[in-house]
Design an enzyme around this catalytic site. Sequence first.
Site, mmCIF file in Angstrom:
data_model
loop_
_atom_site.group_PDB
_atom_site.id
_atom_site.type_symbol
_atom_site.label_atom_id
_atom_site.label_comp_id
_atom_site.label_asym_id
_atom_site.label_seq_id
_atom_site.Cartn_x
_atom_site.Cartn_y
_atom_site.Cartn_z
ATOM 1 N N ARG A 73 -39.413 8.249 -6.903
ATOM 2 C CA ARG A 73 -39.279 9.396 -7.793
ATOM 3 C C ARG A 73 -37.804 9.773 -7.923
ATOM 4 N NH1 ARG A 73 -40.473 13.490 -5.515
ATOM 5 N NH2 ARG A 73 -41.106 12.716 -3.476
ATOM 6 N N TYR A 215 -41.889 3.581 -12.302
ATOM 7 C CA TYR A 215 -42.322 3.574 -10.901
ATOM 8 C C TYR A 215 -43.123 4.816 -10.495
ATOM 9 C CZ TYR A 215 -42.123 2.046 -6.048
ATOM 10 O OH TYR A 215 -42.455 1.591 -4.792
ATOM 11 N N LYS A 224 -48.398 13.149 -9.631
ATOM 12 C CA LYS A 224 -47.581 14.333 -9.349
ATOM 13 C C LYS A 224 -47.406 15.212 -10.587
ATOM 14 C CE LYS A 224 -46.960 12.594 -5.321
ATOM 15 N NZ LYS A 224 -47.278 13.089 -4.017
ATOM 16 N N HIS A 244 -50.165 19.461 -2.383
ATOM 17 C CA HIS A 244 -49.765 18.120 -1.923
ATOM 18 C C HIS A 244 -50.382 17.909 -0.540
ATOM 19 C CE1 HIS A 244 -46.143 15.202 -1.072
ATOM 20 N NE2 HIS A 244 -47.184 14.552 -1.554
ATOM 21 N N SER A 266 -43.397 14.051 1.351
ATOM 22 C CA SER A 266 -43.575 12.639 1.040
ATOM 23 C C SER A 266 -43.162 11.766 2.222
ATOM 24 C CB SER A 266 -42.729 12.270 -0.176
ATOM 25 O OG SER A 266 -43.135 13.056 -1.279
ATOM 26 N N CYS A 268 -44.449 11.451 5.156
ATOM 27 C CA CYS A 268 -44.500 12.108 6.470
ATOM 28 C C CYS A 268 -45.877 12.008 7.110
ATOM 29 C CB CYS A 268 -44.068 13.563 6.360
ATOM 30 S SG CYS A 268 -42.295 13.743 6.054
ATOM 31 N N ASP A 291 -53.476 12.481 -0.615
ATOM 32 C CA ASP A 291 -52.210 12.976 -1.175
ATOM 33 C C ASP A 291 -52.320 14.329 -1.877
ATOM 34 O OD1 ASP A 291 -49.370 12.289 -1.478
ATOM 35 O OD2 ASP A 291 -49.765 12.154 -3.620
ATOM 36 N N ARG A 387 -44.814 0.218 -1.908
ATOM 37 C CA ARG A 387 -46.127 0.881 -1.929
ATOM 38 C C ARG A 387 -47.258 -0.093 -2.222
ATOM 39 N NH1 ARG A 387 -46.297 6.858 -1.395
ATOM 40 N NH2 ARG A 387 -44.108 7.393 -1.181
HETATM 41 P P1 GTP Z 1 -46.551 9.993 0.359
HETATM 42 O O1 GTP Z 1 -47.482 8.975 -0.175
HETATM 43 O O2 GTP Z 1 -45.130 9.736 0.031
HETATM 44 O O3 GTP Z 1 -46.926 11.396 -0.006
HETATM 45 O O4 GTP Z 1 -46.544 9.822 1.990
HETATM 46 P P2 GTP Z 1 -47.574 10.206 3.150
HETATM 47 O O5 GTP Z 1 -47.371 11.634 3.566
HETATM 48 O O6 GTP Z 1 -48.940 9.800 2.797
HETATM 49 O O7 GTP Z 1 -47.024 9.330 4.382
HETATM 50 P P3 GTP Z 1 -47.660 8.025 5.082
HETATM 51 O O8 GTP Z 1 -48.960 8.327 5.776
HETATM 52 O O9 GTP Z 1 -47.668 6.934 4.094
HETATM 53 O O10 GTP Z 1 -46.579 7.735 6.210
HETATM 54 C C1 GTP Z 1 -45.232 7.462 5.911
HETATM 55 C C2 GTP Z 1 -44.554 6.814 7.081
HETATM 56 O O11 GTP Z 1 -44.691 7.618 8.258
HETATM 57 C C3 GTP Z 1 -45.148 5.455 7.433
HETATM 58 O O12 GTP Z 1 -44.105 4.559 7.712
HETATM 59 C C4 GTP Z 1 -45.957 5.736 8.673
HETATM 60 O O13 GTP Z 1 -46.052 4.608 9.494
HETATM 61 C C5 GTP Z 1 -45.204 6.874 9.344
HETATM 62 N N1 GTP Z 1 -46.123 7.747 10.141
HETATM 63 C C6 GTP Z 1 -47.320 8.222 9.744
HETATM 64 N N2 GTP Z 1 -47.925 8.927 10.719
HETATM 65 C C7 GTP Z 1 -47.087 8.911 11.780
HETATM 66 C C8 GTP Z 1 -47.150 9.464 13.112
HETATM 67 O O14 GTP Z 1 -48.107 10.128 13.513
HETATM 68 N N3 GTP Z 1 -46.063 9.241 13.921
HETATM 69 C C9 GTP Z 1 -44.979 8.516 13.504
HETATM 70 N N4 GTP Z 1 -43.962 8.352 14.356
HETATM 71 N N5 GTP Z 1 -44.895 7.974 12.260
HETATM 72 C C10 GTP Z 1 -45.931 8.162 11.409
HETATM 73 C C1 SPV Z 2 -44.775 11.054 -2.932
HETATM 74 O O1 SPV Z 2 -43.573 10.820 -3.108
HETATM 75 O O2 SPV Z 2 -45.172 12.119 -2.382
HETATM 76 C C2 SPV Z 2 -45.799 10.063 -3.335
HETATM 77 C C3 SPV Z 2 -45.365 8.884 -4.085
HETATM 78 O O3 SPV Z 2 -46.972 10.266 -3.066
HETATM 79 S S1 SPV Z 2 -45.154 9.174 -5.786
HETATM 80 O O4 SPV Z 2 -46.426 8.940 -6.453
HETATM 81 O O5 SPV Z 2 -44.150 8.225 -6.262
HETATM 82 O O6 SPV Z 2 -44.751 10.537 -5.995
HETATM 83 MN MN MN Z 3 -47.248 12.257 -1.920
#
Ligand code: GTP
Ligand code: SPV
Ligand code: MN
Length: 607
Positions: A73, A215, A224, A244, A266, A268, A291, A387
């Site tokens: 983004r 993207y 979003k 979110h 994002s 996290c 999400d 992704r």
């Molecule tokens: P968006 O799709 O961007 O909104 O992200 P999201 O909040 O769904 O994050 P996602 O679950 O994809 O995790 C992002 C990164 O954080 C990945 O590399 C995970 O491996 C890492 N991660 C997720 N949960 C944990 C955790 O409990 N501990 C640690 N250390 N890392 C984590």
């Molecule tokens: C985020 O950035 O929180 C996402 C990926 O879930 S995107 O759809 O690119 O915003």
């Molecule tokens: Mn997201």
Amino acid sequence: MQTSELKHAQLKKWIEDAAALMQPDSVEVCDGTQAEYDRMIQITKDAGLATELNPQKRPGCVLFRSDPSDVARVEARTYIASKSKDDAGPTNNWVDPAELKKTMSELYKGSMKGRVMYVIPFSMGPVGSNIAKIGVEITDSPYVVANMHIMARVGSKVLDVLGKDGFFVPCFHSVGKPLSPGQKDNGVWPCAPMDKKYISHFPETREIWSYGSGYGGNALLGKKCLALRIASVLARDEGWLAEHMLILKITNPEGKVKYITGAFPSACGKTNLAMLIPTLPGWKVETVGDDIAWMKFGEDGRLYAINPEAGFFGVAPGTNNESNKNAMDTIQKNTIFTNVALTADKDVWWEGIGYDAPGEVTDWKGKPWKQDKANKEQEPAAHPNSRFTGPAKQCPVVAKEWEDPKGVPISAFLFGGRRPKTIPLVNQAKDWAHGVFMGSIVGSEVTAAALDVKAGTIRRDPFAMLPFCGYHMGDYFKHWLNLGKNAKDPSKLPKIFFVNWFRKNDAGKFIWPGYGDNSRVLAWIFDRCDGKGGAVETPIGTLPTPDAIVRPNGVSEDDMKEILKVDIEGWKAEIADVRANHYPKFGAKLPAELNDQLSAIEKRLAG
Ligand code: GTP
Ligand code: SPV
Ligand code: MN
């Protein structure tokens, strides 16, 4: 389907006007069938943009590599063009809507030359549900069409619900790379240069105009743009919440079920938490969404959540069979990968997939890449924001209620972020207003999910909505406070918790193992919702007693004490930062209740 066959006069006219402006070679209304999806993939393969993966290992899967300028983004090019600048607030970019439309109309002029204009009718939420919202995206990207097939419900069934005069959110999207006669993409990801990219929202007229990026959230406009930025405005006007947030279902060993939502910025951990495999015996977690959550009060006074999406657009790096086996299983077939590495036998690879790169691979830029573990500076083979787009129905633990149009009743809200210091593992808000205060001060280390913010620094990201709130953030805080005040039965409001999986020790190592072990924290939260679980009142909120959370392997008693203690000095600095740098941004729109919360915590910390 041809535009002439459309029954909805306003939709038909809108498409005709768009075609006159953007001048595509032809116009196609998408029907949402598998044949259409397959055709989109074939078109992108022929254009040299997609690589088919090994059908033995990843049936129905393809890999795309985007342009290095188009990998996430772009917040600096994202606009909330409300009539008044004050309605966009201090956290959004603003341009006068008439001026922005003028600028963008110039860009759209002829922008689809040499391409097909696809018209995608889509429903966010189950088709026909009264919580669902319909959008129609016009795009010149078959990659976007294919992704929308997975992420939303698309095609003729949506047109049927729309009827002759139903409401839809019109969404323009063009990659901004017209082709001259005979010219082909030839393996070059089409997009426009950064200073020509625009991700624009017109909240009053409920319109989305996107230009120049192909993207993720820039281009898949149901996500979003509609389900958060425009929906947050609808939610404000209509008295509900568009957030979110992941949605999970958790079952305790006695078979009792609760639903929990969680807002983390994002990258996290939402996708991971939504699919977690508990390490606590007898507990079960299932996925409703990873999400976005839309929440409305039911007749019974409880808040019900639906997942408006139909797929997962998840971060690939760090996903492996240990951290998230359910995601790994989900993306075994029928999945689109973007910007991960490609192995010699046409499988995918990324950093943190759980095994070393098998020999020489092709990195996300299309270059040969050999893992060199001694070289700490080596560029990653997969882009940090690479992704997967996978269908939710393929998730082995998708909850049976995930498409229930009435949603699931929520017991708890979690807020969190990446905070190496100070913020404890878990902290329960004393009441609704304190919980809103907690949400309003969410801070996190910046990740790679946005292109133009410096990764690694901590920034405030209230409610994890900083890049996604379609109006003034101060009014958004007010909306949250009002929702609590106006609740028919305040005892039925979700309890609010702040969690932090990301505390680090002095050596920079995570103290808490995270992932499946987060179930230990969820179990405490589950019990707290029933008024159980060992807890102590502290100046910052209600924390678990030292033995209330069953310690996972590798976490010592001292570690546990460290991540559950109240770091008075750290908190004083935290709160001073909110007082000096965060809250002043909202000016007169900062609700007085939040200032009261701030003063109250200052007083409690002063002892
Ligand atoms: P968006 O799709 O961007 O909104 O992200 P999201 O909040 O769904 O994050 P996602 O679950 O994809 O995790 C992002 C990164 O954080 C990945 O590399 C995970 O491996 C890492 N991660 C997720 N949960 C944990 C955790 O409990 N501990 C640690 N250390 N890392 C984590
Ligand atoms: C985020 O950035 O929180 C996402 C990926 O879930 S995107 O759809 O690119 O915003
Ligand atoms: Mn997201």
